[in-house]
Design a protein around this motif. Structure first.
Motif, PDB file in Angstrom:
ATOM      1  N   GLY A 165      -2.340 -13.265  -3.275  1.00 17.99           N
ATOM      2  CA  GLY A 165      -2.633 -12.185  -4.205  1.00 17.99           C
ATOM      3  C   GLY A 165      -2.565 -10.779  -3.644  1.00 17.99           C
ATOM      4  N   MET A 166      -1.854 -10.567  -2.558  1.00 15.41           N
ATOM      5  CA  MET A 166      -1.714  -9.226  -2.002  1.00 15.41           C
ATOM      6  C   MET A 166      -0.253  -8.784  -2.066  1.00 15.41           C
ATOM      7  SD  MET A 166      -4.827  -8.636  -1.105  1.00 15.41           S
ATOM      8  CE  MET A 166      -4.880  -7.241   0.014  1.00 15.41           C
ATOM      9  N   ASN A 167      -0.059  -7.477  -2.206  1.00 11.97           N
ATOM     10  CA  ASN A 167       1.265  -6.883  -2.114  1.00 11.97           C
ATOM     11  C   ASN A 167       1.319  -5.960  -0.909  1.00 11.97           C
ATOM     12  OD1 ASN A 167       2.475  -7.992  -4.392  1.00 11.97           O
ATOM     13  ND2 ASN A 167       1.735  -6.378  -5.743  1.00 11.97           N
ATOM     14  N   GLU A 168       2.497  -5.877  -0.306  1.00 11.14           N
ATOM     15  CA  GLU A 168       2.710  -4.943   0.788  1.00 11.14           C
ATOM     16  C   GLU A 168       3.658  -3.870   0.278  1.00 11.14           C
ATOM     17  OE1 GLU A 168       3.630  -5.694   5.434  1.00 11.14           O
ATOM     18  OE2 GLU A 168       5.247  -6.224   4.069  1.00 11.14           O
ATOM     19  N   ILE A 169       3.371  -2.617   0.620  1.00 13.75           N
ATOM     20  CA  ILE A 169       4.254  -1.535   0.198  1.00 13.75           C
ATOM     21  C   ILE A 169       4.986  -1.021   1.439  1.00 13.75           C
ATOM     22  CG2 ILE A 169       4.366   0.718  -0.944  1.00 13.75           C
ATOM     23  CD1 ILE A 169       1.354  -0.464  -1.881  1.00 13.75           C
ATOM     24  N   VAL A 170       6.311  -1.056   1.383  1.00 10.37           N
ATOM     25  CA  VAL A 170       7.090  -0.661   2.556  1.00 10.37           C
ATOM     26  C   VAL A 170       8.185   0.316   2.143  1.00 10.37           C
ATOM     27  CG1 VAL A 170       6.693  -2.877   3.715  1.00 10.37           C
ATOM     28  CG2 VAL A 170       8.746  -2.596   2.335  1.00 10.37           C
ATOM     29  N   ARG A 171       8.664   1.064   3.143  1.00  4.70           N
ATOM     30  CA  ARG A 171       9.798   1.963   2.898  1.00  4.70           C
ATOM     31  C   ARG A 171      10.983   1.457   3.697  1.00  4.70           C
ATOM     32  NH1 ARG A 171       7.778   7.199   4.026  1.00  4.70           N
ATOM     33  NH2 ARG A 171       7.318   7.353   1.807  1.00  4.70           N
ATOM     34  N   ILE A 172      12.128   1.333   3.039  1.00  2.00           N
ATOM     35  CA  ILE A 172      13.338   0.946   3.763  1.00  2.00           C
ATOM     36  C   ILE A 172      14.460   1.911   3.399  1.00  2.00           C
ATOM     37  CG2 ILE A 172      12.739  -1.506   3.943  1.00  2.00           C
ATOM     38  CD1 ILE A 172      14.574  -2.127   1.683  1.00  2.00           C
TER      39      ILE A 172
ATOM     40  N   ARG B 192      11.344  -1.369   8.810  1.00  2.00           N
ATOM     41  CA  ARG B 192      10.575  -0.987   7.626  1.00  2.00           C
ATOM     42  C   ARG B 192       9.418  -0.122   8.081  1.00  2.00           C
ATOM     43  NH1 ARG B 192       9.518  -6.897   4.964  1.00  2.00           N
ATOM     44  NH2 ARG B 192      11.663  -7.235   4.300  1.00  2.00           N
ATOM     45  N   GLU B 193       9.045   0.796   7.210  1.00  2.00           N
ATOM     46  CA  GLU B 193       7.834   1.548   7.453  1.00  2.00           C
ATOM     47  C   GLU B 193       6.774   0.948   6.528  1.00  2.00           C
ATOM     48  OE1 GLU B 193       6.386   6.132   6.685  1.00  2.00           O
ATOM     49  OE2 GLU B 193       8.536   5.674   6.652  1.00  2.00           O
ATOM     50  N   ILE B 194       5.679   0.481   7.115  1.00  2.00           N
ATOM     51  CA  ILE B 194       4.634  -0.141   6.295  1.00  2.00           C
ATOM     52  C   ILE B 194       3.748   0.966   5.725  1.00  2.00           C
ATOM     53  CG2 ILE B 194       2.833  -1.910   6.226  1.00  2.00           C
ATOM     54  CD1 ILE B 194       5.366  -3.068   7.393  1.00  2.00           C
ATOM     55  N   LEU B 195       3.691   1.058   4.408  1.00  2.00           N
ATOM     56  CA  LEU B 195       2.924   2.133   3.780  1.00  2.00           C
ATOM     57  C   LEU B 195       1.535   1.678   3.365  1.00  2.00           C
ATOM     58  CD1 LEU B 195       5.798   3.581   1.534  1.00  2.00           C
ATOM     59  CD2 LEU B 195       5.061   4.393   3.773  1.00  2.00           C
ATOM     60  N   GLY B 196       1.359   0.384   3.179  1.00  2.00           N
ATOM     61  CA  GLY B 196       0.026  -0.079   2.796  1.00  2.00           C
ATOM     62  C   GLY B 196       0.053  -1.455   2.171  1.00  2.00           C
ATOM     63  N   VAL B 197      -1.156  -1.904   1.849  1.00  2.00           N
ATOM     64  CA  VAL B 197      -1.334  -3.218   1.239  1.00  2.00           C
ATOM     65  C   VAL B 197      -2.242  -3.039   0.036  1.00  2.00           C
ATOM     66  CG1 VAL B 197      -2.330  -5.508   1.603  1.00  2.00           C
ATOM     67  CG2 VAL B 197      -1.058  -4.429   3.434  1.00  2.00           C
ATOM     68  N   GLU B 198      -1.938  -3.722  -1.059  1.00  2.00           N
ATOM     69  CA  GLU B 198      -2.789  -3.602  -2.244  1.00  2.00           C
ATOM     70  C   GLU B 198      -2.986  -4.972  -2.880  1.00  2.00           C
ATOM     71  OE1 GLU B 198      -0.422  -1.194  -4.977  1.00  2.00           O
ATOM     72  OE2 GLU B 198       0.734  -2.970  -5.554  1.00  2.00           O
ATOM     73  N   GLU B 199      -4.041  -5.083  -3.674  1.00  2.00           N
ATOM     74  CA  GLU B 199      -4.253  -6.329  -4.392  1.00  2.00           C
ATOM     75  C   GLU B 199      -3.374  -6.361  -5.636  1.00  2.00           C
ATOM     76  OE1 GLU B 199      -8.242  -7.657  -5.247  1.00  2.00           O
ATOM     77  OE2 GLU B 199      -8.871  -7.000  -3.259  1.00  2.00           O
TER      78      GLU B 199
END
Ligand SMILES: Cc1cc2nc3c(=O)[nH]c(=O)nc-3n(C[C@H](O)[C@H](O)[C@H](O)COP(=O)(O)OP(=O)(O)OC[C@H]3O[C@@H](n4cnc5c(N)ncnc54)[C@H](O)[C@@H]3O)c2cc1C
Lengths: 264, 332
Positions: A165-172, B192-199
């Motif tokens: 249930g988690m999402n990761e936000i990344v920049r590519i 990749r640049e990791i910007l964060g983690v969210e539910e």
């Protein structure tokens, strides 16, 4: 922005499956086929991105003649052009072999993005587009639940599903390969106008020879995996199957849940 | 060729997060050990990250010929570029026959890229293997678990193989004492640049505590066809849950999703209605005590994990079931 979308045609999840005579795949005769679920979401994402940037969407599919129907649907939904990789030599490939064919087709022109679904509902390798990214030398992301263009399209902010249930936000950076997960958007329906226009849109057919590909590196011949056989899993192992019409089955189930399993 | 170069080698690449080994790392170790035994090979494990001495020591407690560490600041956060640039030269040098990975969202993200980089074979989501008359044959699910494929590997060179969740028991991993050594690393580059983690969804509903769950799948046929399932849930004091397509189609909110990308549940009673039983759903509900499945397809894989099964049209079965339970309640 020029976007390529690779889609696959797979058996409808509702279809009754039968074994093919050689026992190595399902019998495709009379089998209903649809566009792979996550590929439909990928196509929708591509169409939306292209609308935002005034770009073009080219849809590609590898497969036998029946695949034309999937391509026609993609054109009706708004893709501008279709490319059909159709050659006996392409059939039966594992993920790297299929990626090599797609790579050859994509390399003939220049794209900013390649979108695909995350996983096919037939072989389910979940790998073809990532191998493709490696061949292109582009970054990629699998299981994508959000795409946002940044810096005029020079990079992407991507939401990637993780477990639990988690999402990761990344920049590519772009160009990139994005493997879309089902549920990222709400795929549109084809309009009558779209269906009519699709008939006049360009559809190109490419063979291994057209792409200058050695047939030995694609399809079954170019694959490290070899299917020995497929089979139905031993269904109902452990399950008590309750027979009878709906009323009888419901009555027996309630009795069993009450007296045997003791959960009612 | 020397004895050492001739002998077969299995590598096992482990996964971890927040200082803990991923549960499936132990399953991968078990699978790698079993494969090594079947092939008369040695099994060695790999761990990548930054500041991983403790985890390496933990892995060294298994029966392995070696534990290799790739410890680098650029590996602190997982990125496919980082992991592939760390592993590719090591694989090219060691040339293991098989590399076993847990089949996780992380490994599916980078292992295909690694296969491309080192020109290895790729065999995702293995559930078992057997070294028999057909040679070394692996099984893996196809067609969303409706069928099982038996596959063989041909040609020369390393094969990267991932093992499905739960296919190999972590408890069967043999313990021992392995030497730990650092892998030689070249340039390690994150892509990749990791910007964060969210539910995904702030879990308004915590399904993990429910005693009874009525779970609906795509077979329910639409948001407007939910009433009989809702009634069943009400009669049983159950929570409503769902498979992913139900959520993706907006028939129910995201916090009702059960499975690998949703909630994990373990009720006393789980009633699966119009759910086929794909592995991504099963991993979320296999801890349920009693499972009932209602499905029109007698071959639906959900019946493999069920205690009771009814083959039939859910639109016919549900009203009957509701009527019987109502009767039962009225009888007290
Ligand atoms: C990375 C990844 C993560 C995923 N995460 C999840 C997850 O967390 N949870 C999840 O559930 N899925 C998840 N999935 C999707 C999963 O692979 C399956 O696609 C999904 O579980 C299928 O849902 P379903 O069983 O409802 O639909 P289907 O597979 O389409 O099955 C519908 C079933 O309904 C039956 N049916 C139809 N009509 C009737 C009727 N009238 N009466 C009785 N039966 C009927 C059919 O026989 C069929 O068995 C994930 C997939 C991927 C690739």
């Amino acid at each position: 922005m020029r976007i390529a979308v690779c889609i696959k045609q797979v058996p409808d999840t509702e279809a009754r499956l039968r074994l093919r005579k050689d026992g190595r795949w399902v019998d495709e005769e009379d089998l209903p086929f649809v566009i792979n679920e996550s590929d439909e979401y990928a196509l929708e994402e591509a169409l939306t991105l292209a609308e935002k940037t005034g770009g073009e969407v080219v849809v590609l599919s590898l497969g036998p003649a029946r695949v034309k129907e999937a391509l026609r649907k993609a054109l009706a939904l708004g893709a501008q052009r279709a490319v059909h990789l159709q050659d006996e030599a392409f059939e039966g490939g594992d993920a790297p072999a299929t990626a090599r064919a797609l790579h050859a087709a994509l390399s003939r022109e220049s794209f900013d993005l390649v979108l695909t679904g995350s996983q096919s509902d037939d072989n389910g390798y979940g790998a073809t587009a990532s191998v493709l990214a490696g061949l292109l030398g582009w970054p990629h992301a699998w299981l994508v639940m959000g795409v946002e263009l940044e810096e005029g399209g020079a990079s992407l902010k991507v939401v990637r599903e993780m477990e639990s249930g988690m999402n990761e936000i990344v920049r590519i950076a772009t160009p990139a390969v994005i493997e879309v997960q089902a549920g990222i958007n709400h795929p549109r329906y084809a309009s009558l106008k779209g269906i009519m226009q699709a008939k006049r849109k360009p559809q190109e057919v490419l063979t291994a020879a057209d792409l200058g590909l050695d047939p030995a590196v694609v399809g079954a011949a170019g694959s490290r995996l070899e299917v020995v056989s497929v089979a139905f899993p031993s269904t109902g192992a452990g399950a008590q199957m309750i027979e009878g019409d709906a009323a009888t089955a419901a009555r027996v189930l309630v009795e069993k849940l009450r007296n045997e399993a003791r959960v009612l | 060729m020397s004895e050492d170069l001739m002998s077969k080698k299995i590598w096992i690449v482990t996964q971890h997060r927040d200082g803990k080994l991923h549960r499936m790392s132990r399953e991968a170790i078990a699978a790698g050990q079993q494969l090594a035994q079947a092939l008369g090979a040695s099994a060695e494990a790999v761990i990548l990250g930054s500041g991983i001495d403790g985890l390496a020591a933990e892995i060294a407690g298994y029966d392995l010929a070696a534990v290799h560490t790739a410890d680098h600041a650029a590996l602190a956060d997982y990125t496919p570029g980082g992991y592939v640039s760390a592993l590719a030269p090591a694989l090219a040098a060691a040339r293991p026959d098989f590399v076993v990975f847990p089949h996780t969202y992380q490994s599916v993200d980078y292992v295909p890229l690694l296969a491309q980089r080192v020109d290895a074979g790729l065999l995702p989501e293995v559930t078992s293997f057997e070294n028999g008359d057909d040679g070394l044959v692996f099984t893996r699910p196809v067609l969303a678990g409706k069928m099982v494929s038996r596959v063989r590997v041909r040609g020369e060179g390393t094969v990267l193989l991932s093992v499905q969740s739960g296919a190999f028991s972590a408890d069967s991993a043999a313990t021992g004492s392995a030497p730990v050594a650092a892998l030689g690393l070249g340039e390690v580059t994150a892509d990749r640049e990791i910007l964060g983690v969210e539910e995904v969804a702030e879990d308004q509903v915590d399904l993990s505590k429910a005693d009874v769950i009525v779970a609906v799948g795509r077979g329910i046929g639409g948001a407007d066809k939910m009433a009989p399932a809702r009634e069943l849930a009400e009669l049983l004091g159950a929570e409503i849950g769902a498979s992913r397509p139900v959520i993706d189609s907006d028939w129910l909110p995201r916090d009702r999703q059960i499975g690998s990308s949703g909630q994990t549940v373990a009720p006393k009673l789980y009633i699966a209605i119009g759910i086929s039983g794909a592995i991504q759903h099963l991993v979320g509900m296999k801890g349920s005590s009693v499972v009932v499945a209602i499905n029109k397809d007698p071959k639906a894989p959900i019946f493999n994990v069920s205690d009771y099964g009814i083959v039939g049209d859910l639109h016919e079965v549900l009203p009957e079931l509701n009527a019987k339970i109502r009767e039962l309640k009225q009888a007290g």
